[in-house]
Structures are given as C-alpha cells and as structure tokens.
Design an enzyme around this catalytic site. Sequence first.
Site, short mmCIF file in Angstrom:
data_model
loop_
_atom_site.label_atom_id
_atom_site.label_comp_id
_atom_site.label_asym_id
_atom_site.label_seq_id
_atom_site.Cartn_x
_atom_site.Cartn_y
_atom_site.Cartn_z
N HIS A 1 1.13 -1.04 0.04
CA HIS A 1 -0.01 -0.27 -0.09
C HIS A 1 0.59 1.40 0.12
CE1 HIS A 1 0.58 1.90 4.23
NE2 HIS A 1 1.13 0.44 3.97
N GLU B 1 -9.59 -11.72 -8.38
CA GLU B 1 -8.16 -11.62 -7.40
C GLU B 1 -8.16 -12.28 -7.18
OE1 GLU B 1 -7.92 -7.53 -5.88
OE2 GLU B 1 -9.92 -7.85 -4.79
N ASP C 1 -3.46 -8.48 -5.91
CA ASP C 1 -3.92 -9.42 -5.52
C ASP C 1 -3.66 -10.64 -6.51
OD1 ASP C 1 -4.49 -8.31 -2.35
OD2 ASP C 1 -5.97 -7.79 -3.19
N CYS D 1 -7.33 -2.81 -13.26
CA CYS D 1 -6.78 -1.39 -12.00
C CYS D 1 -5.28 -2.51 -11.91
CB CYS D 1 -8.37 -1.63 -11.59
SG CYS D 1 -8.69 -3.02 -10.99
C1 PEP Z 1 -5.29 -5.32 -6.90
O1 PEP Z 1 -5.03 -6.18 -6.23
O2 PEP Z 1 -4.77 -5.51 -8.26
C2 PEP Z 1 -5.73 -4.33 -6.91
C3 PEP Z 1 -6.12 -3.18 -7.18
O3 PEP Z 1 -6.38 -3.97 -5.55
P1 PEP Z 1 -5.72 -3.57 -4.12
O4 PEP Z 1 -3.96 -2.50 -4.44
O5 PEP Z 1 -6.80 -2.09 -3.73
O6 PEP Z 1 -5.40 -4.92 -3.28
MG MG Z 2 -6.33 -6.23 -4.74
#
Ligand code: PEP
Ligand code: MG
Length: 581
Positions: free
Chosen positions: A191, A433, A457, A504
């Site tokens: 994150h 994911e 993920d 995404c």
């Molecule tokens: C992902 O897991 O690719 C995603 C876009 O969600 P996050 O990074 O918020 O887990």
């Molecule tokens: Mg994710």
Amino acid sequence: MMKTKKGIGVSPGVAIAPVVVLDTEEFDIQERHVPVDHAQAELGRLRKVVAISRKEIQDLRKRAADRLGKETASIFDFHLGLLDDKVLQKKFSDLVLGGHVTAEYAVANILRGYAKEFLSMPEYLAERVKDIRDVERRLLRNLIGQRQQLLSHLTREVNLLAHDLTPSQTVNLDRRHVKGLAIDAGGQTSHTAIVARALGIPAVVGLNDITSEAAGGDVVIIDGNRGVVIIDPDPRLIEEYEQYSRQQVEFIHSLDTLRDLPAITKDGHEIALLGNIEFPDEVTTVFDKGGQGIGLYRTEFLYLGSDAEPTEEDHYQAYRHVAELCTGRPVVIRTLDLGADKYTQTRARIPERNPFLGCRSIRFCLQNLPMFRTQIRAILRASVDAQASMMFPLISNMLELRQAKSVVRDVIEDLEEEDIPHRADMPIGMMVETPSAALQCEAFAKEVDFFSIGTNDLVQYTLAVDRGNEKVASLFTAAHPAVLMLIKEIIRTGQRYDVPVSLCGEMAGDPQFTLLLLGLGLRTFSVAPPAIPEIKKVIRSVTMEQALQVARRVMSFDSDMEVTNYLRVETRRILPEAYAT
Ligand code: PEP
Ligand code: MG
C-alpha cells in the site's frame, strides 16, 4: 562516506534532501543522536509524553475499576509506579542529556534493560516483563505519534525514511514537504508503494535496513526509477542526479501534449484509459493527466486516517464529491477492501495471524453488515445522476457475490420505503483477484455487469508470494505464465459473455505490459494517475496487429524471465525515453 543501497523502485522520480527517520514501535529503535543544544528540548519532549501516558493509564485504571472492579484495576498501579519512579526519571534525563540521544532511544534502551533484569527474577516478578513492555510501547507510541504529527506540518523539504508506513501515516503525510520515501519493507504493490505513486512522490521500498544505515539530517538521493538510495552522496553525484532529474521532468512534460488526445492505436482501436484513486481530490489529477474517468476508487482510505467509524454522511460526502468532480464521466466505486495491509487503526492493534488469507475485504464486510450497509446506502444515494458503478473486491466464491448483491437489494428496498433519492439500477461488478474467481469466471460472468482484474492480489494468490514482503519481492511478477493464462481466460470469457473487462492492478500502469495486454484483448486500463500519459503514448504508438503478435509470442514462453526480457526489448523499441536509464 557515500553508500548506495538497492531496493525496489516503486514510484518514479528523483528526490535529493536531508532525511527524517521515523521509528516504529514494533521494531528495534536505533541509537540516534540529537544536536547537543537540542538535548534539553528532547528531554522536555520525553517528560511531556510521560505525563500524557500517565494520564492515559489513570483513565484506563478508572474505566477498569468501574467495569471490572478495583482488584483488576490494580494491575495499572504497577504501570503508574514505574512512570513515577524517580530512578527511572533520572536514567532518562542522564541518557538524553549526557548521551544526546533521542527520547525514543532512551525509552527503548532503558526499559528494555529493566525488562531484562526482571526476567532473571523469581517467576512472579518475571511476569512484570509484560507490563514493562506495555509501558514502553505506550511511551513509544506517543513519542512516535508526536513525530508523526510533526511530519504533517513540516517546514522544510525532507526525504522520509521508515521501516514501513501505516495507512494513516501515508494518508497524513505533508505532501508539500516530503520529497521522497525510502522504506525498509514492502514490494511493488504494497500500500505504501501505491500511495506514493498516487501522490507522485519518488519512492524506493524493500531496502531492508535503510533506517539503520542513515541518520536524521544525512542527505540522501532517492532514485525511484532505478530503485536506488544513496546516502551521503558527493557533490559530483548530486550534480549528475540533478541533471538526470531535469531530463526526467522534461520527458514527463513532453507527454503533456497527449492530454487531450484519445487513447487510440495507430490502426484505430479505441482504448478506455482510466485512473485509480484513493482520495477524492485525485479525480482532478486523473483528468489533468488525460484520463477519461475513474476505473477504481479505493474507498477504504476513508477509514485509515482516524479511529472514528465514518458515518453514512461521511461516506456520502466523499462519493458525492467524486461524482461531482467526474461531471458525467465514469467512476467505479469499490466497496470497502479493509483488512490485510489496509487496516483500520483499531484493527492494527489486533493483528491477524495470516491477514492476507484472513478476514479482509468482502469477507470483513459480510461479517460487519451494518458497516457494509451504511457504505452501500451512501454509494446508492451519491450516485443519482452520476455515471457510477459499484464493484466488490476479493470475491472468492459465488455465495459471497450473491450475498453482497442481496445486501444491495435490501438497501435499495429500504431507501425506497424511506423515499430517499438513490440510484436503483447501478451496474454491479466484481474484482477478479483470486485464482478461484478467475478459474470460475464463466459462472461469475452470468451474474455481474463487469469484471475488473486486480493483478496485485491475483499475482500474490496465484504465485503464493506476499505482495508486501521484501524478502520475496523478486518472485512477485505479473509476467509469470500462470498469471498470464488466468488474465487471458478472464478477458476471453468477458468477450464471450459480453461482460466488459478492465484491469486495475499496478500491471496496467507498467508500460512494459501494455502491448501484451492489448494483444490479449484488454480494452480498458485503469492506472495510477501519473502513469496515464506514458500508457497512452504506448497505445498510440502501436497497431493491434503488433500487439497480437507480441501476445502470441509471450504466451509461448514458460518462464517469467523470458516474458520480461522479451517485453522489455519490444517496449524499448516503442518508447526508448522511458528506459533511458
Ligand atoms: C489489486 O489487487 O490488483 C487491486 C487493484 O486492489 P488493491 O491493490 O487495492 O488490493
Ligand atoms: Mg486487491
């Protein structure tokens, strides 16, 4: 002495500035010094924190006495006794004034010494070690919290060094003064990396021990492109880096001309290029960079800044703000993805054993229905006359999807009964994911309006590699053939069932994958706002025929190394400036 450390570059750009080091209460506090004439002020800081901590413990004792009786409350007497101990206070002042160390170091050093002494005592006294540790953590939490506050009100430019940043720390960073981030922990999609990219702050993670190698005030260069941090650079190197940084900035500006041009391939295939956001304000950056809408709005950041549970009105205001900024352009609002690395402050204090496999995301929401319903009410209310859709994260089985959809139906019924304006026909999609969702995507395609592939993920769960663990960061790659096979299948299934598919995860914003993803049939990319121009540039520089050829070739490889090497060469041919390192 100049020293170079190699990590993982996660947010591009170069930052040259003196450092501020942020300790973490869970980790060893390094011996750090303060200038001699600051020692008295440092001791003042420590005394203030002792007083604050004392007050906290008194309150706790009172609450415990009211609820559980005097006897239970008496466990806090030891804590208070320790803080009031004259010998301890003298030790603190001797070490800070005599050794010119930080208050954090004095606390950790002296209280850990106490704990050791108690350990060698008879068993009933050895039990006290836990209490000493408790007091130590409370003092450190308050000291570090104070520093954190300072971090949100800096008066000069700094590079921030930390073991890792908690979501609330990243959310509260003073964006004007923090020029770069160098972090011990983490990987490409942790994150901290995502937020640094979103904020456009150059960042290197996975450095292992940068916080013990550099001291407060040292000048460091953070090179987010090459994933390098240089401590104490000589003037010649600083000059070289300043020049390199100017070239990078020029390259970025040269892409500004693309802003109002469509993301269209040379042979006329139109691609939807959207932005990922964490904070409502970022909508403007997405449009400034030439994005067409918001493909992923990560709403959990509403939760990470404070302990207070957001109200329906807090949710509503945030979503309404985003919807208004979008002025009719699309926005995909993702329901709460809390847990694992996106934890609330309260949950951070009660860690799960295996948080990424635990009660995160949609699982957490389905176990906390009042919270989930509050969010959904706000989304539906805020989406009247907006081109908004709703998306559930981390779906790993059909029941979860059906339950989540039935919560939406219930909430709509309530809103109808209460005569509250809302959007009743909101498109509902899901993130793909988890490998289970990817493998079962045909069944899911019959129950949702769209898919969004979350490679951050999907990679971690398919390859069994923790996305935030620097020790296995080299194994974390979307170029693994197993991941690519899943992505290919999801896109194909989407086409077959007429279910739009976007991607995404961070993979979508990495220009090395653009050709491949186009060739696999992807037509919607959602990326961190600063990556929009570069991805657009690649899209506008290729034909679909080229992309198909690249994808065919890539799918014949059986190792991620072959995939990465091949894609690097192909992309460099199209966009040499991005690889001018
Ligand atoms: C992902 O897991 O690719 C995603 C876009 O969600 P996050 O990074 O918020 O887990
Ligand atoms: Mg994710």
